[in-house]
Write a protein that holds these residues in place. Structure first.
Motif, PDB file in Angstrom:
ATOM      1  N   TYR A  34      -8.939   0.234   0.756  1.00 50.87           N
ATOM      2  CA  TYR A  34      -9.745  -0.759   0.026  1.00 50.87           C
ATOM      3  C   TYR A  34     -10.159  -0.205  -1.343  1.00 50.87           C
ATOM      4  O   TYR A  34     -10.118  -0.919  -2.340  1.00 50.87           O
ATOM      5  CB  TYR A  34     -10.973  -1.177   0.839  1.00 50.87           C
ATOM      6  CG  TYR A  34     -10.655  -2.173   1.930  1.00 50.87           C
ATOM      7  CD1 TYR A  34     -10.255  -3.473   1.625  1.00 50.87           C
ATOM      8  CD2 TYR A  34     -10.760  -1.820   3.271  1.00 50.87           C
ATOM      9  CE1 TYR A  34      -9.956  -4.387   2.625  1.00 50.87           C
ATOM     10  CE2 TYR A  34     -10.459  -2.741   4.284  1.00 50.87           C
ATOM     11  CZ  TYR A  34     -10.062  -4.015   3.946  1.00 50.87           C
ATOM     12  OH  TYR A  34      -9.769  -4.927   4.928  1.00 50.87           O
ATOM     13  N   GLY A  37      -7.326  -0.407  -3.612  1.00 52.48           N
ATOM     14  CA  GLY A  37      -7.172  -1.788  -4.076  1.00 52.48           C
ATOM     15  C   GLY A  37      -8.155  -2.099  -5.191  1.00 52.48           C
ATOM     16  O   GLY A  37      -7.808  -2.715  -6.193  1.00 52.48           O
ATOM     17  N   TYR A  42      -8.308  -5.203  -7.534  1.00 48.42           N
ATOM     18  CA  TYR A  42      -8.534  -6.246  -6.518  1.00 48.42           C
ATOM     19  C   TYR A  42      -9.962  -6.176  -5.997  1.00 48.42           C
ATOM     20  O   TYR A  42     -10.563  -5.104  -5.958  1.00 48.42           O
ATOM     21  CB  TYR A  42      -7.534  -6.086  -5.363  1.00 48.42           C
ATOM     22  CG  TYR A  42      -6.109  -6.236  -5.815  1.00 48.42           C
ATOM     23  CD1 TYR A  42      -5.627  -7.460  -6.261  1.00 48.42           C
ATOM     24  CD2 TYR A  42      -5.245  -5.137  -5.834  1.00 48.42           C
ATOM     25  CE1 TYR A  42      -4.318  -7.597  -6.714  1.00 48.42           C
ATOM     26  CE2 TYR A  42      -3.942  -5.262  -6.278  1.00 48.42           C
ATOM     27  CZ  TYR A  42      -3.483  -6.496  -6.715  1.00 48.42           C
ATOM     28  OH  TYR A  42      -2.210  -6.620  -7.172  1.00 48.42           O
ATOM     29  N   MET A  47     -10.188  -8.950  -0.257  1.00 48.78           N
ATOM     30  CA  MET A  47      -9.118  -8.332   0.535  1.00 48.78           C
ATOM     31  C   MET A  47      -9.485  -8.385   2.030  1.00 48.78           C
ATOM     32  O   MET A  47      -8.643  -8.679   2.874  1.00 48.78           O
ATOM     33  CB  MET A  47      -8.896  -6.880   0.114  1.00 48.78           C
ATOM     34  CG  MET A  47      -8.205  -6.727  -1.239  1.00 48.78           C
ATOM     35  SD  MET A  47      -8.021  -4.961  -1.705  1.00 48.78           S
ATOM     36  CE  MET A  47      -6.746  -4.424  -0.544  1.00 48.78           C
ATOM     37  N   ILE A  50      -8.834 -11.748   3.327  1.00 43.32           N
ATOM     38  CA  ILE A  50      -7.389 -11.976   3.502  1.00 43.32           C
ATOM     39  C   ILE A  50      -6.910 -11.361   4.818  1.00 43.32           C
ATOM     40  O   ILE A  50      -6.155 -11.982   5.575  1.00 43.32           O
ATOM     41  CB  ILE A  50      -6.608 -11.375   2.304  1.00 43.32           C
ATOM     42  CG1 ILE A  50      -6.862 -12.180   1.026  1.00 43.32           C
ATOM     43  CG2 ILE A  50      -5.105 -11.295   2.596  1.00 43.32           C
ATOM     44  CD1 ILE A  50      -6.297 -13.588   1.040  1.00 43.32           C
ATOM     45  N   VAL A  51      -7.365 -10.132   5.092  1.00 43.73           N
ATOM     46  CA  VAL A  51      -6.973  -9.467   6.339  1.00 43.73           C
ATOM     47  C   VAL A  51      -7.408 -10.321   7.530  1.00 43.73           C
ATOM     48  O   VAL A  51      -6.656 -10.522   8.489  1.00 43.73           O
ATOM     49  CB  VAL A  51      -7.576  -8.040   6.420  1.00 43.73           C
ATOM     50  CG1 VAL A  51      -7.396  -7.433   7.801  1.00 43.73           C
ATOM     51  CG2 VAL A  51      -6.937  -7.140   5.363  1.00 43.73           C
TER      52      VAL A  51
ATOM     53  N   ARG B   8       2.181  -5.327  -4.895  1.00 40.19           N
ATOM     54  CA  ARG B   8       1.185  -4.269  -4.743  1.00 40.19           C
ATOM     55  C   ARG B   8       0.073  -4.708  -3.793  1.00 40.19           C
ATOM     56  O   ARG B   8      -0.302  -3.958  -2.892  1.00 40.19           O
ATOM     57  CB  ARG B   8       0.603  -3.942  -6.127  1.00 40.19           C
ATOM     58  CG  ARG B   8      -0.361  -2.816  -6.063  1.00 40.19           C
ATOM     59  CD  ARG B   8      -0.543  -2.145  -7.397  1.00 40.19           C
ATOM     60  NE  ARG B   8      -1.243  -0.893  -7.212  1.00 40.19           N
ATOM     61  CZ  ARG B   8      -1.668  -0.134  -8.204  1.00 40.19           C
ATOM     62  NH1 ARG B   8      -1.442  -0.483  -9.447  1.00 40.19           N
ATOM     63  NH2 ARG B   8      -2.293   0.996  -7.949  1.00 40.19           N
ATOM     64  N   LEU B   9      -0.408  -5.920  -4.003  1.00 40.05           N
ATOM     65  CA  LEU B   9      -1.462  -6.448  -3.130  1.00 40.05           C
ATOM     66  C   LEU B   9      -0.958  -6.553  -1.692  1.00 40.05           C
ATOM     67  O   LEU B   9      -1.629  -6.139  -0.748  1.00 40.05           O
ATOM     68  CB  LEU B   9      -1.915  -7.825  -3.644  1.00 40.05           C
ATOM     69  CG  LEU B   9      -2.984  -8.524  -2.810  1.00 40.05           C
ATOM     70  CD1 LEU B   9      -4.246  -7.685  -2.701  1.00 40.05           C
ATOM     71  CD2 LEU B   9      -3.315  -9.901  -3.403  1.00 40.05           C
ATOM     72  N   LEU B  12      -0.766  -3.175  -0.034  1.00 35.23           N
ATOM     73  CA  LEU B  12      -2.103  -2.675   0.330  1.00 35.23           C
ATOM     74  C   LEU B  12      -2.585  -3.362   1.616  1.00 35.23           C
ATOM     75  O   LEU B  12      -3.051  -2.697   2.545  1.00 35.23           O
ATOM     76  CB  LEU B  12      -3.106  -2.956  -0.806  1.00 35.23           C
ATOM     77  CG  LEU B  12      -2.998  -2.083  -2.061  1.00 35.23           C
ATOM     78  CD1 LEU B  12      -3.762  -2.724  -3.218  1.00 35.23           C
ATOM     79  CD2 LEU B  12      -3.525  -0.675  -1.803  1.00 35.23           C
ATOM     80  N   ILE B  13      -2.434  -4.678   1.659  1.00 31.11           N
ATOM     81  CA  ILE B  13      -2.879  -5.440   2.842  1.00 31.11           C
ATOM     82  C   ILE B  13      -2.102  -5.002   4.079  1.00 31.11           C
ATOM     83  O   ILE B  13      -2.675  -4.806   5.161  1.00 31.11           O
ATOM     84  CB  ILE B  13      -2.703  -6.959   2.603  1.00 31.11           C
ATOM     85  CG1 ILE B  13      -3.585  -7.453   1.448  1.00 31.11           C
ATOM     86  CG2 ILE B  13      -2.968  -7.756   3.885  1.00 31.11           C
ATOM     87  CD1 ILE B  13      -5.067  -7.491   1.724  1.00 31.11           C
ATOM     88  N   ILE B  16      -3.397  -1.727   5.363  1.00 28.43           N
ATOM     89  CA  ILE B  16      -4.658  -1.927   6.094  1.00 28.43           C
ATOM     90  C   ILE B  16      -4.366  -2.473   7.489  1.00 28.43           C
ATOM     91  O   ILE B  16      -4.931  -2.013   8.479  1.00 28.43           O
ATOM     92  CB  ILE B  16      -5.593  -2.882   5.310  1.00 28.43           C
ATOM     93  CG1 ILE B  16      -6.081  -2.194   4.029  1.00 28.43           C
ATOM     94  CG2 ILE B  16      -6.768  -3.338   6.170  1.00 28.43           C
ATOM     95  CD1 ILE B  16      -6.754  -3.120   3.029  1.00 28.43           C
ATOM     96  N   GLU B  17      -3.441  -3.423   7.564  1.00 35.38           N
ATOM     97  CA  GLU B  17      -3.119  -4.024   8.871  1.00 35.38           C
ATOM     98  C   GLU B  17      -2.532  -2.989   9.831  1.00 35.38           C
ATOM     99  O   GLU B  17      -2.873  -2.987  11.019  1.00 35.38           O
ATOM    100  CB  GLU B  17      -2.169  -5.208   8.679  1.00 35.38           C
ATOM    101  CG  GLU B  17      -2.898  -6.406   8.074  1.00 35.38           C
ATOM    102  CD  GLU B  17      -1.992  -7.552   7.675  1.00 35.38           C
ATOM    103  OE1 GLU B  17      -2.496  -8.667   7.479  1.00 35.38           O
ATOM    104  OE2 GLU B  17      -0.767  -7.334   7.525  1.00 35.38           O
TER     105      GLU B  17
END
Lengths: 78, 78
Positions: A34, A37, A42, A47, A50-51, B8-9, B12-13, B16-17
């Protein structure tokens, strides 16, 4: 030497503690992503949203979004 | 091909997932150890209390225990 009941309990607790440590480490890794990001421009809070949204089934997500709109309208949030 | 901002976003997501998945896996492993303890005759709720108590500094733990005793006496819990 035989494993006593006390040993057994201690070993179980120590396993839990090691796993909790690992879990904490991964939590820290998540925070780092994070932050990365954020450094890339971002918004970390968005974010996280979004997750959360990607975790939902599309139908559930759309239903939630529709209900959210209804509540927003009801409360004059536009 | 250059990495776009959207890539890029997304990357990153996805990181995280993956980390959230790992964290969930460890959480499941922790549950398994509690279940194992239960099968061995230990009370899972009390095991959780032990983990929590061992995380505390001994002084903090003793202070908490002393205050707990005061509150219990005040409320007639004996």
């Amino acid at each position: 030497m035989a494993e006593t009941a006390d040993d057994r309990l201690r070993l179980l607790i120590e396993r839990i503690e090691r796993l909790e440590e690992e879990k904490k480490g991964i939590g820290d890794d998540i925070k780092d992503v994070y932050s990365e990001g954020k450094s890339a421009g971002y918004d970390a809070k968005i974010m996280r949203q979004i997750v959360r949204l990607r975790k939902m089934k599309p139908d559930d997500r759309r239903e939630m979004e529709a209900i959210l709109e209804v509540y927003k309208t009801a409360l004059g949030i536009d």
